[in-house]
Design an enzyme around this catalytic site. Structure first.
Site, PDB file in Angstrom:
ATOM      1  N   LYS A  41       0.811  -1.038  -0.255  1.00  0.00           N
ATOM      2  CA  LYS A  41       0.212  -0.122  -0.084  1.00  0.00           C
ATOM      3  C   LYS A  41       0.713   1.241   0.238  1.00  0.00           C
ATOM      4  O   LYS A  41       1.615   0.800   0.485  1.00  0.00           O
ATOM      5  CB  LYS A  41      -0.527   0.050   1.500  1.00  0.00           C
ATOM      6  CG  LYS A  41      -0.364  -0.313   2.525  1.00  0.00           C
ATOM      7  CD  LYS A  41      -1.162  -0.036   3.717  1.00  0.00           C
ATOM      8  CE  LYS A  41      -0.340  -0.240   5.017  1.00  0.00           C
ATOM      9  NZ  LYS A  41      -0.796  -0.011   6.295  1.00  0.00           N
ATOM     10  N   TYR A 270      14.548  31.643   3.710  1.00  0.00           N
ATOM     11  CA  TYR A 270      13.378  32.639   4.636  1.00  0.00           C
ATOM     12  C   TYR A 270      13.875  32.406   6.161  1.00  0.00           C
ATOM     13  O   TYR A 270      14.030  31.983   6.991  1.00  0.00           O
ATOM     14  CB  TYR A 270      12.295  31.650   3.857  1.00  0.00           C
ATOM     15  CG  TYR A 270      12.079  30.555   2.538  1.00  0.00           C
ATOM     16  CD1 TYR A 270      11.407  32.787   1.782  1.00  0.00           C
ATOM     17  CD2 TYR A 270      12.309  30.319   2.206  1.00  0.00           C
ATOM     18  CE1 TYR A 270      10.862  31.922   0.468  1.00  0.00           C
ATOM     19  CE2 TYR A 270      11.515  30.179   0.995  1.00  0.00           C
ATOM     20  CZ  TYR A 270      11.198  31.171  -0.060  1.00  0.00           C
ATOM     21  OH  TYR A 270      11.490  30.758  -1.884  1.00  0.00           O
TER      22      TYR A 270
END
Length: 375
Positions: A41, A270
């Site tokens: 999965k 940033y």
């Protein structure tokens, strides 16, 4: 449409031989009557569903487990004919498609069976729909909770002319990866209490995820859902030692795209959260949080030519910066997960720094990062 970054030097490398070795080692612990189904999965826990499934099949896996129907359909479309079990709840409206594709479904309520039976009849489906009854013994997620509910469902499945094939019954242990087995024992007792109402067990009886199979072999049933350990990751993190060595299959690498001399007092990224205390060398790596490399990894480290280098400044969407010990040429190898020389950075190391589990880190690696397979 998913755009894969084929033209930048950042990639996940998946060692399929490691996956095969992990499966072989697990199968060596079991008797020959116990089947191993590979859990693929979430795009094979970020490793690649189709490639992992093929490697698992070659190593001896006899079936597959997925979370959603679309993953099962992808395996069928890729040519896999082995049994496939969808572990999550699938809407009854898809029952005809599921029967047509010979896929097995987890079922946790009588209402689901009643609704699906009506839909199958309305669509004149004659192929039996494979069902695995899910028992909620303490996970609190899906499944039958009382003997009465379970008995009613079993009766429904065994009615003459039933549209269902009662193929399996299972549960899922919530704490099998912990040293304290108190709650595990509680769930095991609940399992025994519930399953006692089933006078004739179906073909597949399975309770073992990776953790249960590794540390609670006495209750394995006749099929193991081999998940995170297949990829070489310890389901217990650092709490319990695996009974055999697990070989991690995934590495994540890049190459420096830019190197500069940063003057003392200059800042990086940033928010200007990092300021150089002295003149230093800074390298730029072409990976960021859009690739699944977490923004919170500021202050963690990577390996550049085998040396630990700190991530400085905030991780950007597509790039991050590291402090280099000296001038390093553009194009130098950067290892974000894996081994370079005598040093290793594991998914567990990253998970520890982020305060999470390695499952989340592996599954979070974005499809934009190309997967390269070696065998």
């Amino acid at each position: 449409m998913v755009v894969i970054g084929e033209h930048r030097h950042t990639q996940v490398t998946v060692d399929l031989q490691a996956i095969k070795t992990n499966i072989s080692n697990e199968m060596a612990q079991k008797d020959e009557l116990t089947e191993l189904w590979a859990v693929v999965k979430a795009n094979g826990y970020g490793h690649g569903i189709i490639q992992v499934a093929q490697a698992a099949k070659e190593a001896g896996a006899t079936g597959f487990c997925v979370a959603i129907l679309d993953e099962a359909l992808a395996l069928r479309a890729a040519g896999f004919a082995e049994p496939i079990l969808v572990l999550g709840i699938t809407e009854p409206e898809y029952a005809p498609l599921v029967a047509e594709k010979d896929i097995s479904l987890a079922v946790g309520t009588q209402d689901w069976l009643t609704t699906a039976a009506a839909i199958l009849a309305a669509n004149q489906v004659t192929t039996p729909l494979h069902v695995h009854l899910a028992l909620d013994t303490g996970m609190g997620r899906i499944g039958f909770q009382t003997p009465e509910e379970l008995a009613t469902a079993v009766t429904t499945l065994r009615q003459p002319q039933s549209p269902f094939d009662f193929e399996g019954i299972f549960t899922h242990f919530a704490t099998a990866d912990q040293a304290d087995d108190t709650y595990f024992t509680h769930q095991l007792n609940n399992w025994k209490h519930l399953i006692a109402v089933v006078d004739e067990l179906p073909r597949y009886v399975h309770v073992s995820n990776s953790a249960t199979s590794l540390w609670h072999q006495a209750c394995n049933g006749n099929m193991v859902r081999f998940g995170v350990a297949l990829y070489g990751l310890n389901p217990s993190g650092r709490e319990l030692s695996a009974p055999y060595p697990l070989q991690p299959a995934l590495s994540l690498t890049a190459r420096l795209t830019f190197v500069k001399r940063l003057a003392r007092g200059k800042s990086v990224s940033y928010g200007a959260t990092y300021t150089a205390a002295q003149d230093e060398w800074i390298g730029t790596v072409p990976i960021g949080y859009a690739d699944g490399y977490e923004r919170r990894l500021q202050g963690f480290h990577v390996l550049v030519d085998g040396e630990f280098c700190e991530i400085v400044g905030r991780v950007c969407m597509d790039q991050l910066m590291v402090r280099l010990p000296h001038e390093v040429p553009v194009g130098a190898k950067v290892t974000l997960v894996g081994t370079d020389g005598a040093r290793t950075i594991s998914l567990q190391d990253i998970a520890d720094y982020c305060g999470t589990i390695h499952y989340e880190i592996a599954c979070g690696l974005a499809p934009r990062v190309p997967r390269v397979y070696i065998d």
